[in-house]
Scaffold this active site. Structure first.
Site, PDB file in Angstrom:
ATOM      1  CG  HIS A  70      -0.396   0.376   2.492  1.00 54.41           C
ATOM      2  ND1 HIS A  70      -0.006  -0.548   3.440  1.00 54.41           N
ATOM      3  CD2 HIS A  70      -0.140   1.589   3.038  1.00 54.41           C
ATOM      4  CE1 HIS A  70       0.452   0.079   4.501  1.00 54.41           C
ATOM      5  NE2 HIS A  70       0.385   1.375   4.288  1.00 54.41           N
ATOM      6  CG  ASP A 117      -0.143  -3.844   2.884  1.00 56.07           C
ATOM      7  OD1 ASP A 117       0.262  -3.351   1.811  1.00 56.07           O
ATOM      8  OD2 ASP A 117      -0.244  -3.193   3.940  1.00 56.07           O
ATOM      9  CB  SER A 214       2.924   2.063   6.045  1.00 52.68           C
ATOM     10  OG  SER A 214       1.703   2.325   6.678  1.00 52.68           O
TER      11      SER A 214
END
Length: 311
Positions: A70, A117, A214
């Site tokens: 992502h 992911d 992230s």
């Protein structure tokens, strides 16, 4: 055995391939997100879109970085990204690697909270390994990061909900504990069932990952070696006691990673083929030190009239 005047001895020393920072983790730091000393997490990467930090990552080999899929929702064009390694602060450093290729497990960035992911970033050229730049080890596919296991998450993300990292923008570290699947599934239950998928792993602090963390690594020390258990993926808020952080479970993707990166460091000997190699070459009057085939220093040994010289 005696050596003639033109003979020499060549000694090789293999340096551990992954998961062994030269600066040890003392284990005495306060839990909850604090500045990390330089060199403690030498695999930490900063992924930047048009020179702006957007995600973390981890070095798997001199040419490959692991991150979250992502992270590429802003662009899937490899030329838009740069990777910074060996840096303690997020600054406009001129030293970075350009990106050659992006490989996402699902082929494209998925929505937040989606399965798969995870992504690989191939650098345009291999980076030089040093005390500040070292790869992390990958676990075996069968590895068990059990509930309650103490691990660490690192990144340059927000230090709280709505609180961006403040100058000097130092890399942050937080100790977290692995959460069992049942507890995490209940925390993220929905009318359509739990949001937690089999390829996800949960951990909580009080420290936690947050916005801009992230793609960064969740690492756990196993038998003295740091292995990557997870990739920062998603969560509800930051550091909420009833909402663990959710990570892509690396063990679910180890075979996929090795398919693309055969040289990626495993928890054992498979990390050694691309590790730095020290070679000491002795002649009766000369000592040469090579690291990965590069001459680092030479010393004249036998004659006091020769001054020692270093390259």
């Amino acid at each position: 055995m005696a050596l003639g005047p033109n003979c020499g001895i060549l000694l090789f020393l293999a340096v551990s391939g992954c998961g062994h920072p030269q600066v040890s983790n003392s284990g005495s730091r306060i839990v909850g997100g604090h500045a990390a000393p330089a060199g403690t997490w030498p695999w930490q990467a900063s992924l930047r879109l048009h020179k702006v930090h957007v995600c973390g990552g981890s070095l798997l080999s001199p040419e490959w970085v692991l991150t979250a899929a992502h992270c590429f929702s802003g662009s899937v064009n490899s030329s838009d990204y740069q990777v910074h390694l060996g840096e303690l602060t997020v600054t406009l450093s001129p030293h970075f690697s350009t990106v050659k290729r992006i490989i996402m497990y699902t082929g494209s960035p998925g929505p937040p909270g989606s399965s798969g992911d995870i992504a690989l970033v191939q650098l345009s050229s291999p980076v030089a390994l040093s005390s500040q730049v070292q790869p992390v080890c990958l676990p075996e596919a069968s590895a068990d990061f059990y509930p309650g296991m103490q691990c660490w998450v690192t990144g340059w993300g927000y230090t709280g909900e709505g609180e961006p990292l403040k100058p000097p923008y130092n890399l942050q570290e937080a100790k977290v504990s692995v959460v069992d699947v049942k507890t995490c599934s209940q925390a993220y239950n929905s009318p359509n069932g739990s949001l937690i998928q089999p390829d996800m792993l949960c951990a909580r602090g009080p420290g936690d990952a947050c916005q801009d963390d992230s793609g960064g690594p969740l690492v756990c020390q196993v038998a003295g070696t740091w292995q990557q258990a997870g990739v920062v993926s998603w969560g509800e808020g930051c550091g909420r006691p009833d909402r663990p952080g959710v990570y892509a479970r690396v063990t679910a993707y180890v075979n996929w990673i090795h398919h693309h990166i055969p040289e990626a460091g495993g928890s054992g000997m498979q990390g050694l083929p691309w590790a730095p190699l020290l070679a000491a070459l002795f002649w009766p009057s000369l000592f040469l030190l090579l690291v990965s085939g590069v001459l680092m220093a030479k010393y004249w040994l036998s004659s006091p009239s020769h001054a020692a010289s270093e390259l």
